[in-house]
Motif scaffolding. Structure first.
Motif, PDB file in Angstrom:
ATOM      1  N   GLN A 365      38.829  49.510  40.619  1.00 56.46           N
ATOM      2  CA  GLN A 365      38.543  50.137  39.327  1.00 56.46           C
ATOM      3  C   GLN A 365      38.688  49.161  38.165  1.00 56.46           C
ATOM      4  O   GLN A 365      37.971  49.255  37.175  1.00 56.46           O
ATOM      5  CB  GLN A 365      39.485  51.338  39.124  1.00 56.46           C
ATOM      6  N   ASP A 366      39.611  48.244  38.276  1.00 62.21           N
ATOM      7  CA  ASP A 366      39.865  47.266  37.214  1.00 62.21           C
ATOM      8  C   ASP A 366      38.732  46.240  37.188  1.00 62.21           C
ATOM      9  O   ASP A 366      38.481  45.557  38.181  1.00 62.21           O
ATOM     10  CB  ASP A 366      41.204  46.571  37.476  1.00 62.21           C
ATOM     11  N   SER A 367      38.055  46.112  36.045  1.00 60.13           N
ATOM     12  CA  SER A 367      36.893  45.220  35.943  1.00 60.13           C
ATOM     13  C   SER A 367      37.273  43.758  36.159  1.00 60.13           C
ATOM     14  O   SER A 367      36.478  42.978  36.696  1.00 60.13           O
ATOM     15  CB  SER A 367      36.227  45.377  34.580  1.00 60.13           C
ATOM     16  N   TYR A 368      38.492  43.379  35.759  1.00 60.42           N
ATOM     17  CA  TYR A 368      38.920  41.992  35.933  1.00 60.42           C
ATOM     18  C   TYR A 368      39.029  41.641  37.410  1.00 60.42           C
ATOM     19  O   TYR A 368      38.462  40.645  37.880  1.00 60.42           O
ATOM     20  CB  TYR A 368      40.266  41.774  35.234  1.00 60.42           C
ATOM     21  N   TYR A 369      39.755  42.457  38.151  1.00 64.16           N
ATOM     22  CA  TYR A 369      39.932  42.184  39.575  1.00 64.16           C
ATOM     23  C   TYR A 369      38.623  42.353  40.339  1.00 64.16           C
ATOM     24  O   TYR A 369      38.388  41.677  41.341  1.00 64.16           O
ATOM     25  CB  TYR A 369      41.017  43.088  40.148  1.00 64.16           C
ATOM     26  N   LYS A 370      37.786  43.231  39.871  1.00 69.75           N
ATOM     27  CA  LYS A 370      36.466  43.401  40.488  1.00 69.75           C
ATOM     28  C   LYS A 370      35.659  42.105  40.400  1.00 69.75           C
ATOM     29  O   LYS A 370      35.047  41.649  41.375  1.00 69.75           O
ATOM     30  CB  LYS A 370      35.720  44.543  39.779  1.00 69.75           C
ATOM     31  N   LEU A 371      35.685  41.491  39.209  1.00 68.84           N
ATOM     32  CA  LEU A 371      34.953  40.237  39.020  1.00 68.84           C
ATOM     33  C   LEU A 371      35.579  39.085  39.799  1.00 68.84           C
ATOM     34  O   LEU A 371      34.873  38.218  40.320  1.00 68.84           O
ATOM     35  CB  LEU A 371      34.897  39.890  37.526  1.00 68.84           C
ATOM     36  N   VAL A 372      36.916  39.075  39.893  1.00 67.36           N
ATOM     37  CA  VAL A 372      37.585  38.024  40.650  1.00 67.36           C
ATOM     38  C   VAL A 372      37.198  38.094  42.123  1.00 67.36           C
ATOM     39  O   VAL A 372      36.848  37.081  42.744  1.00 67.36           O
ATOM     40  CB  VAL A 372      39.120  38.125  40.505  1.00 67.36           C
ATOM     41  N   ALA A 373      37.240  39.296  42.702  1.00 65.06           N
ATOM     42  CA  ALA A 373      36.873  39.462  44.109  1.00 65.06           C
ATOM     43  C   ALA A 373      35.425  39.052  44.344  1.00 65.06           C
ATOM     44  O   ALA A 373      35.107  38.352  45.317  1.00 65.06           O
ATOM     45  CB  ALA A 373      37.097  40.912  44.542  1.00 65.06           C
ATOM     46  N   LEU A 374      34.545  39.463  43.445  1.00 63.88           N
ATOM     47  CA  LEU A 374      33.134  39.097  43.560  1.00 63.88           C
ATOM     48  C   LEU A 374      32.958  37.583  43.463  1.00 63.88           C
ATOM     49  O   LEU A 374      32.213  36.976  44.248  1.00 63.88           O
ATOM     50  CB  LEU A 374      32.332  39.780  42.457  1.00 63.88           C
ATOM     51  N   GLY A 375      33.633  36.958  42.511  1.00 66.25           N
ATOM     52  CA  GLY A 375      33.504  35.520  42.315  1.00 66.25           C
ATOM     53  C   GLY A 375      33.989  34.718  43.515  1.00 66.25           C
ATOM     54  O   GLY A 375      33.317  33.789  43.960  1.00 66.25           O
ATOM     55  N   LEU A 376      35.144  35.095  44.059  1.00 73.21           N
ATOM     56  CA  LEU A 376      35.673  34.374  45.216  1.00 73.21           C
ATOM     57  C   LEU A 376      34.788  34.578  46.446  1.00 73.21           C
ATOM     58  O   LEU A 376      34.567  33.652  47.226  1.00 73.21           O
ATOM     59  CB  LEU A 376      37.100  34.840  45.518  1.00 73.21           C
ATOM     60  N   GLY A 377      34.263  35.795  46.604  1.00 80.61           N
ATOM     61  CA  GLY A 377      33.337  36.047  47.709  1.00 80.61           C
ATOM     62  C   GLY A 377      32.083  35.213  47.587  1.00 80.61           C
ATOM     63  O   GLY A 377      31.567  34.680  48.585  1.00 80.61           O
ATOM     64  N   THR A 378      31.584  35.063  46.365  1.00 78.73           N
ATOM     65  CA  THR A 378      30.396  34.244  46.125  1.00 78.73           C
ATOM     66  C   THR A 378      30.663  32.775  46.430  1.00 78.73           C
ATOM     67  O   THR A 378      29.832  32.091  47.038  1.00 78.73           O
ATOM     68  CB  THR A 378      29.933  34.401  44.664  1.00 78.73           C
ATOM     69  N   VAL A 379      31.831  32.283  46.011  1.00 76.42           N
ATOM     70  CA  VAL A 379      32.199  30.890  46.293  1.00 76.42           C
ATOM     71  C   VAL A 379      32.196  30.632  47.798  1.00 76.42           C
ATOM     72  O   VAL A 379      31.588  29.666  48.282  1.00 76.42           O
ATOM     73  CB  VAL A 379      33.589  30.561  45.709  1.00 76.42           C
TER      74      VAL A 379
END
Length: 449
Positions: A365-379
């Motif tokens: 639900q938290d937009s910050y952690y959502k973006l972090v998870a997405l970013g690390l998955g993309t890396v």
């Protein structure tokens, strides 16, 4: 007899990995009991593959040290699974299984290619596994760390500049710094800082000014990497930022504008840097320069072609003919000795991991952690694409390592750290569900009163 065992084992390994991968994909949407049963089956298949692979390697090399090496791995993997279950019983066990599977394949191939490098890699893995028990706790408890994104951005940029100024040349690029005899690659760790910084910048404010500032800083990161001639790293940072920017803002125009700018930059880099032109030439027509620029990629293609669908068997191929095979082209070594089918199944293991990471990001639900998870998955996934794409001549070689498999202490440690952060996100998602249920129960109790 050894040849018979080697021949039978390569088919068994492919079969075991196929069933393991299928179980991983089929867990989605299953009940808790069905998931637990599938996880036990994955455990059996994983340890079976680990034993068979090391057995065949021992039979083909007769290296007594391999017995100790296998025993240490077996104890380490078992201890990791047991402790993780005790400390984090609600963690995603499938992610942990995939981590150990990829690591075990990497250690097996490194032991085949260089026992010294395999032992070093195992030492780093032990240190990295220790971190995986600490990082999820930090992610769950230290919520205020999310507000330090400017510090993450500054520290990351400083480290990249330090490499540009003080780094040593390796294959035409400045990648690493050596301090007191210890060599490490800062750009590997900066990936994590960059993702945390970008997520902090874009978590709530999507104004044009905010996007422009964030894009300018991201461009500075990429330019420093280009200045260090670390074009593989620059590509990872660039694509990760584009994906995070698009998901945060929802504006496709930003994504396409970034692609156009990136294409122009790639064209310019080809004209400016001689080693980039050499790699493009080796990619476009490697056999015309087979004695020089194209030697590495042609040897990679020969190895993959020689192994065929089922491989030549562990210890039966000649992967050592590929330059820097332990780092940049380990996928080719796997394809030659374990088979193209085995290598393709490994790709599906990575895809399974990416699917689970994206699912975690979507559910947060938290937009910050959502973006972090997405970013690390993309890396992680884009790094897989660059490494394998270069090995099979789909794209020019970028010198990027294959996560958890390729030799490299900095790469392995960073991959484990990203994995641990993602596990922390998964646990945080569970915490959010518990908090929401608690709020709902309190509201129901008030209404009943």
């Amino acid at each position: 007899m050894v040849n018979v065992v080697t021949g039978l084992t390569k088919y068994a390994l492919i079969l075991f990995l196929a069933i393991y991968t299928l179980l991983g994909f089929r867990m989605a949407g299953k009940s808790e009991e069905e998931r637990e049963a599938a996880l036990w089956q994955q455990n059996i298949l994983f340890f079976g593959m680990h034993f068979l692979g090391n057995l065949v390697l021992y039979l083909n090399t007769k290296g007594e040290s391999l017995i100790t090496f296998y025993a240490v791995q077996l104890g380490l993997f078992s201890l990791f699974l047991i402790l993780h279950h005790l400390i984090y019983p609600k963690a995603d066990k499938t992610l942990n299984h995939n981590l150990l599977l990829l690591l075990s394949v990497g250690l097996l191939m490194l032991a085949r290619l260089s026992s010294e490098k395999a032992e070093r890699q195992l030492e780093v893995a032990i240190l990295a596994m220790g971190l995986t028990f600490l990082i999820p706790w930090i992610i769950r408890k230290a919520g205020k760390l999310r507000d330090l994104y400017w510090i993450y951005g500054a520290v990351g940029f400083f480290l990249l500049v330090a490499v540009l100024v003080l780094g040593s040349l390796s294959f035409g690029a400045k990648l690493a710094i050596t301090i007191h005899g210890i060599t490490f690659q800062p750009s590997e760790f900066v990936k994590i800082l960059f993702v945390f910084f970008t997520a902090g910048m874009l978590k709530e404010d999507h104004s044009l000014k905010r996007v422009a500032v964030t894009t300018g800083i991201a461009a500075a990161y990429v330019l420093v990497l280009v200045g260090s001639k670390d074009l593989g790293g620059a590509l990872i940072f660039f694509v990760t930022y584009l994906v995070m920017l698009y998901v945060a803002t929802g504006k496709i125009l930003y994504f396409f504008a970034g692609l156009i700018a990136g294409s122009a930059a790639a064209w310019a880099a080809c004209g400016i840097f001689a080693h980039v032109r050499a790699r493009v030439l080796a990619w476009s027509d490697p056999f015309s320069v087979i004695e020089n620029e194209g030697y590495q990629i042609t040897q990679s293609l020969f190895a993959i072609g020689t192994g065929g669908w089922f491989g030549s068997g562990i210890g039966q191929g000649m992967p050592y003919k590929i330059p820097v095979v332990e780092e940049d082209f380990i996928f080719s070594a796997i394809s030659e000795e374990l088979g193209v089918l085995f290598a393709v199944l490994l790709i599906f293991v990575y895809i399974s991991c990416f699917y689970m990471i994206i699912n975690i990001a979507v559910c947060l639900q938290d937009s910050y952690y959502k973006l972090v998870a997405l970013g690390l998955g993309t890396v992680l996934m884009f790094q897989v694409f660059l490494s394998i794409g270069g090995a099979v001549k789909f794209i020019p070689s970028t010198g990027v390592t294959l996560p958890f498999i390729s030799y490299g202490g900095s790469s392995l440690l960073t991959s484990f750290m990203m994995w641990a952060i993602i596990q922390g996100m998964y646990l945080k998602r569970g915490d959010e569900v518990v908090e929401n249920d608690s709020k709902d129960n309190k509201e129901k109790a008030k209404k009943e009163k």
